[in-house]
Design a protein around this motif. Structure first.
Motif, short mmCIF file in Angstrom:
data_model
loop_
_atom_site.label_atom_id
_atom_site.label_comp_id
_atom_site.label_asym_id
_atom_site.label_seq_id
_atom_site.Cartn_x
_atom_site.Cartn_y
_atom_site.Cartn_z
N SER A 30 1.22 -1.40 0.36
CA SER A 30 -0.02 0.08 -0.34
C SER A 30 0.74 1.66 0.44
O SER A 30 0.54 2.39 -0.18
CB SER A 30 -1.17 -0.21 0.90
N GLU A 31 1.41 1.35 0.30
CA GLU A 31 2.80 2.50 0.36
C GLU A 31 3.73 2.62 -0.92
O GLU A 31 4.14 3.93 -1.17
CB GLU A 31 4.55 2.00 1.12
N ASP A 32 3.54 1.30 -1.92
CA ASP A 32 4.41 1.37 -3.02
C ASP A 32 3.26 1.98 -4.12
O ASP A 32 2.37 1.49 -4.81
CB ASP A 32 5.28 0.75 -3.47
N ARG A 33 3.05 3.56 -4.28
CA ARG A 33 1.95 3.68 -5.28
C ARG A 33 2.03 3.82 -7.15
O ARG A 33 1.22 3.52 -7.63
CB ARG A 33 1.90 5.77 -5.14
#
Length: 147
Positions: A30-33
């Motif tokens: 969820s942090e890797d856009r």
């Protein structure tokens, strides 16, 4: 009978593809856009394709059913004619003045087609709301008189 089975199979396959695409989005960090965008993009594309296909099939089926039923076609054409007349009236009532937003920022310049078309849409909405309100009041009064 055979048609219903075919439709059920097609719907099941489409649902399965959607579920697989959805599950592919759940396994992404969820942090890797960029990864999220890459995972969600096929799902969005698939959804848009399904939406366009559904709308196209619905419109074509409606048109074919109109041509099979001449009275329904006549009613639909009268409805389109009525909307056309209201659109002409709205265009006549509309102004091509400058359009500003709540912050006094100019959205459309005076004399432009955007201003005229925006005003036409607003007038058409007002006319349709007045007509709908009139029918609502008429139906309400008719119900009161009957009871």
């Amino acid at each position: 009978m055979k048609n219903n089975r075919l439709i059920t199979i097609v719907v099941a396959l489409l649902s399965l593809v959607g579920i697989v695409l959805f599950l592919m989005t759940m396994g992404v960090d969820s942090e890797d856009r960029v990864a999220i965008s890459d995972a969600v993009s096929p799902l969005v594309t698939y959804s848009l394709v399904l939406l366009i296909l559904t709308a196209g099939v619905t419109i074509l089926a409606s048109i074919f059913s109109l041509f099979k039923n001449p009275t329904a076609l006549k009613k639909a054409l009268f409805g389109l004619l009525g909307i056309g007349v209201l659109l002409v009236i709205s265009y006549i009532l509309s102004s091509d003045g400058q359009v500003v937003d709540a912050n006094e920022k100019v959205i459309a310049i005076e004399g432009g087609s955007v201003s005229k078309n925006t005003s036409t849409g607003i007038w058409l909405s007002i006319i349709l709301i007045v007509i709908a309100g009139g029918f609502f009041v008429w139906d309400l009064l008719k119900g009161i008189v009957k009871s």
